[in-house]
Design a protein around this motif. Structure first.
Motif, PDB file in Angstrom:
ATOM      1  N   ALA A 316       0.832  -1.208   0.000  1.00 25.98           N
ATOM      2  CA  ALA A 316       0.000   0.000   0.000  1.00 25.98           C
ATOM      3  C   ALA A 316       0.868   1.259   0.000  1.00 25.98           C
ATOM      4  CB  ALA A 316      -0.932  -0.009   1.210  1.00 25.98           C
ATOM      5  N   ARG A 317       1.973   1.202   0.729  1.00 30.31           N
ATOM      6  CA  ARG A 317       2.873   2.365   0.732  1.00 30.31           C
ATOM      7  C   ARG A 317       3.473   2.588  -0.665  1.00 30.31           C
ATOM      8  NH1 ARG A 317       3.409   0.866   6.141  1.00 30.31           N
ATOM      9  NH2 ARG A 317       4.832  -0.856   5.694  1.00 30.31           N
ATOM     10  N   ALA A 318       3.711   1.500  -1.374  1.00 30.94           N
ATOM     11  CA  ALA A 318       4.221   1.625  -2.749  1.00 30.94           C
ATOM     12  C   ALA A 318       3.159   2.234  -3.662  1.00 30.94           C
ATOM     13  CB  ALA A 318       4.668   0.259  -3.266  1.00 30.94           C
ATOM     14  N   VAL A 319       1.900   1.848  -3.454  1.00 34.05           N
ATOM     15  CA  VAL A 319       0.804   2.448  -4.231  1.00 34.05           C
ATOM     16  C   VAL A 319       0.745   3.951  -3.966  1.00 34.05           C
ATOM     17  CG1 VAL A 319      -1.695   2.487  -4.615  1.00 34.05           C
ATOM     18  CG2 VAL A 319      -0.519   0.286  -4.240  1.00 34.05           C
ATOM     19  N   LEU A 320       0.824   4.288  -2.679  1.00 33.61           N
ATOM     20  CA  LEU A 320       0.782   5.696  -2.262  1.00 33.61           C
ATOM     21  C   LEU A 320       1.899   6.491  -2.932  1.00 33.61           C
ATOM     22  CD1 LEU A 320      -1.058   7.001   0.065  1.00 33.61           C
ATOM     23  CD2 LEU A 320       1.062   7.068   1.363  1.00 33.61           C
ATOM     24  N   PRO A 360      -4.616   2.781 -11.903  1.00 36.92           N
ATOM     25  CA  PRO A 360      -4.098   1.545 -12.528  1.00 36.92           C
ATOM     26  C   PRO A 360      -2.570   1.583 -12.696  1.00 36.92           C
ATOM     27  CG  PRO A 360      -6.029   2.383 -13.706  1.00 36.92           C
ATOM     28  CD  PRO A 360      -5.646   3.440 -12.722  1.00 36.92           C
ATOM     29  N   GLN A 361      -2.060   2.718 -13.121  1.00 42.51           N
ATOM     30  CA  GLN A 361      -0.612   2.859 -13.287  1.00 42.51           C
ATOM     31  C   GLN A 361       0.108   2.714 -11.949  1.00 42.51           C
ATOM     32  OE1 GLN A 361       1.277   3.206 -16.133  1.00 42.51           O
ATOM     33  NE2 GLN A 361       2.960   2.946 -14.665  1.00 42.51           N
ATOM     34  N   ALA A 362      -0.469   3.318 -10.917  1.00 40.80           N
ATOM     35  CA  ALA A 362       0.163   3.244  -9.594  1.00 40.80           C
ATOM     36  C   ALA A 362       0.183   1.798  -9.096  1.00 40.80           C
ATOM     37  CB  ALA A 362      -0.586   4.147  -8.612  1.00 40.80           C
ATOM     38  N   LEU A 363      -0.909   1.085  -9.303  1.00 38.83           N
ATOM     39  CA  LEU A 363      -0.959  -0.317  -8.871  1.00 38.83           C
ATOM     40  C   LEU A 363       0.072  -1.142  -9.640  1.00 38.83           C
ATOM     41  CD1 LEU A 363      -4.850  -0.711  -8.620  1.00 38.83           C
ATOM     42  CD2 LEU A 363      -3.225  -0.936  -6.710  1.00 38.83           C
ATOM     43  N   LYS A 364       0.180  -0.864 -10.928  1.00 39.41           N
ATOM     44  CA  LYS A 364       1.150  -1.581 -11.761  1.00 39.41           C
ATOM     45  C   LYS A 364       2.579  -1.338 -11.261  1.00 39.41           C
ATOM     46  CE  LYS A 364       2.298  -2.028 -16.654  1.00 39.41           C
ATOM     47  NZ  LYS A 364       2.149  -1.364 -17.958  1.00 39.41           N
ATOM     48  N   THR A 365       2.868  -0.080 -10.987  1.00 36.04           N
ATOM     49  CA  THR A 365       4.203   0.261 -10.471  1.00 36.04           C
ATOM     50  C   THR A 365       4.464  -0.452  -9.145  1.00 36.04           C
ATOM     51  OG1 THR A 365       4.018   2.442 -11.501  1.00 36.04           O
ATOM     52  CG2 THR A 365       5.683   2.193  -9.760  1.00 36.04           C
ATOM     53  N   ALA A 366       3.446  -0.445  -8.270  1.00 35.00           N
ATOM     54  CA  ALA A 366       3.613  -1.078  -6.956  1.00 35.00           C
ATOM     55  C   ALA A 366       3.817  -2.583  -7.116  1.00 35.00           C
ATOM     56  CB  ALA A 366       2.407  -0.778  -6.074  1.00 35.00           C
ATOM     57  N   HIS A 367       3.081  -3.191  -8.032  1.00 38.87           N
ATOM     58  CA  HIS A 367       3.251  -4.636  -8.265  1.00 38.87           C
ATOM     59  C   HIS A 367       4.658  -4.941  -8.771  1.00 38.87           C
ATOM     60  CE1 HIS A 367      -0.562  -6.559  -7.412  1.00 38.87           C
ATOM     61  NE2 HIS A 367      -1.215  -5.568  -8.007  1.00 38.87           N
TER      62      HIS A 367
END
Lengths: 370, 370
Positions: A316-320, A360-367
């Motif tokens: 979640a911190r990566a998403v943030l 969506p981009q943020a989730l992709k980056t976090a993944h």
């Protein structure tokens, strides 16, 4: 030449602060955010009558504000069907919490709150030498029964419940909260923080009983009324409890313009109904965005939606962080298990669309990073 | 059902308040004052650029103010040729004094001030369990040498000097104040309250030395900048002293509009020069009115003139009451021998003329009662 001698308590305090402001994040980034959705503010702004009242008051600010906030307290007393002696104004709930903790908490005294609850309460308690005892959230809800049990166990001076809750956005109904009030241990005061109440369903707040010394309620113009930057809120409670604030509060501490704005805002009933509808629509919009991204939106009675990212706090911190890189400012619960989530303010379509585009981009980056 | 348990310190505090606001007096009278000359406000108002900035900020108040007040502190640091780490903003000097007392004063700790000095300091000291030690004014001036001697004698945590002084309006020159700073006992902090500094002659303020931990200076937008109701001021001192405020202050406590107004006000240099000239003319006007009524105006470096009524406190209180009956709001020093005086704000000609017209009648009424 030597410096001053601070108190032993002050020397023992950390220099940490409860929240870093979005402006500080912008300075660190070197560019502004495109959408400010992280500070639990109301992007729908103050009611136009309040804006007008505050603008008009600007030229009159050579005068100190009325330290008794008479006109405003009279109107609030009327609205709540209580006496003016049941109401004290302060510079937001933060300021009122500071005064209340000072009134009740001597070094070593116990205060009970939820693990991951509002950090500024903990800041004040630590600042007066108190000891915080926490109980975990239960199914993303504050656990009323456990809070009361812990308060009894540690003989707490104060026990804190935010209803609706921040940071999860969940709530209890009036019957549950009233049962909690009835169960408050002797000598404990329940702080019922109702900052987000206007956004909650009917039946969320128990009836105001101005003779009940077991509970003090905190209300604010920062949330539904969109006046966070004006710093004005109030506490509502039994007269003998409210009277104690006069011993410690900063009597001239509330801006004269903010008082004028708050008084005007109370008359904006049609505006408030519209704003609540807009916030509800914004919450639905955010829930839809969450679903479209295989995330779970926790049902909210506030003006924000806390979304389960489906993994741990690190994810979640990566998403943030990825959202921030995309110029979207949101925050998240600090403590597990809430920190599996991000917390997003409901706002106008412009900001909702920006968030929708970035997520969506943020989730992709976090993944990718995970 | 029982109530909360307040701390022993709070239970020991009186319920008295430092000042009753003019609005409360108006409510008790049942009619407004025609001239508001008692609260050390600036009737010349805020600079128009500040009014404009605050009016513009009204619509943006859905956002919390920057808790670091970055832009404002950067400009102040530039003006004072110090670092941003030497400045902390607060909700007026009252708020800053509260934080500073909290930082330094534990129950039983000594604080030194003048007998009849600023009551809100004493309120804060009592509120944190401190013990006030006073030294008398000397020829209507605060007695720097006696303050320092008393601070050494009682090993004071804090010693307070307002320069220029309130309520007498007198002042010491920079050399005298610098000598006082040099004489501050080890472990004592000098609070140099310079709220009225802009009204004082050149050479009243010692140079700002940001590395000197013996003194902390208090400045405000409430007086010369006419923004009392906006609640914004700052403390200026050594970085390690200023840093301690972060442990206890209400981080989001200053209105966003007030921050914007203060920043705009700092640019109004020509306006400030004009306002200072108007205040100086108003002081002369008040001194003339005093002379015409066989009263002595004490020379003032503030925006008010303290006038010796020539008798005792009872007589001056009668003059004050008679002025209020004639719709003129003024205040007076609380403590002898200052309480032989009344204290009147310099203002525009309309208010000066109202005071001029009322004073002879008020003196006559007071003489009749005496």
């Amino acid at each position: 030449m030597t410096g001053p001698r601070f108190t032993p308590l002050v020397n023992s305090l950390p220099a940490t602060v409860p929240f870093v402001g979005p402006e500080a994040l912008e300075r660190a980034r070197g560019r502004p955010f495109a959408a400010r959705l992280g500070a639990n503010e109301s992007l729908f702004g103050p009611p136009p009558v309040a804006v007008e009242a505050m603008a008009k008051a600007a030229a009159e600010l050579w005068q100190y504000g009325d330290p008794e906030s008479w006109d405003l307290r009279a109107e609030l007393a009327n609205i709540h069907a209580v006496g003016m002696e049941n109401i004290v104004m302060g510079s937001g709930i933060d300021g009122l919490l500071g005064s209340l903790v000072r009134l009740c908490v001597a070094p070593g005294d116990a205060v009970v709150t939820s693990l991951g609850g509002y950090p500024t309460l903990n800041y004040h308690v630590a600042g007066y030498g108190g000891v915080i005892h926490t109980v975990p959230f239960r199914g993303d809800h504050e656990d009323c029964d456990a809070l009361i049990a812990k308060a009894a166990e540690v003989e707490a001076k104060l026990v804190y419940l935010a209803n609706p809750d921040n940071p999860m956005g969940t709530w209890h109904d009036a019957a549950k909260v009233q049962a909690m009030i009835e169960a408050v241990p002797d000598g404990t005061l329940l702080i019922l923080d109702e900052a987000y109440l206007e956004f909650a369903p009917q039946g969320t707040a128990p009836a105001v009983n101005p003779d009940d010394p077991r509970v003090i309620r905190m209300r604010t113009f920062s949330k539904a009324y969109g006046m966070a930057g004006a710093r004005i809120g109030y506490a509502l409670g039994a007269a003998p409890v409210i009277a104690e604030f006069a011993k410690v509060r900063n009597h001239f501490g509330v801006s004269r313009a903010s008082q004028a704005g708050a008084l005007a805002a109370l008359g904006a009933t049609a505006w408030l109904a519209e704003t609540k509808a807009k916030v509800a629509a914004g919450r639905d919009r955010l829930a839809g965005i969450a679903r479209a991204n295989q995330m779970t939106a926790i049902r909210s009675a506030t003006n924000f939606v806390t979304m389960d990212c489906g993994k741990d706090g690190e994810f979640a911190r990566a998403v943030l962080a990825a959202l921030a890189d995309l110029d979207i400012f949101v925050r998240m619960p600090f403590v597990a298990p809430g920190d599996r989530c991000i917390r997003v303010s409901a706002g106008p379509e412009r900001e909702m669309a920006l968030f929708e585009a970035a997520l969506p981009q943020a989730l992709k980056t976090a993944h990718t990073k995970a």
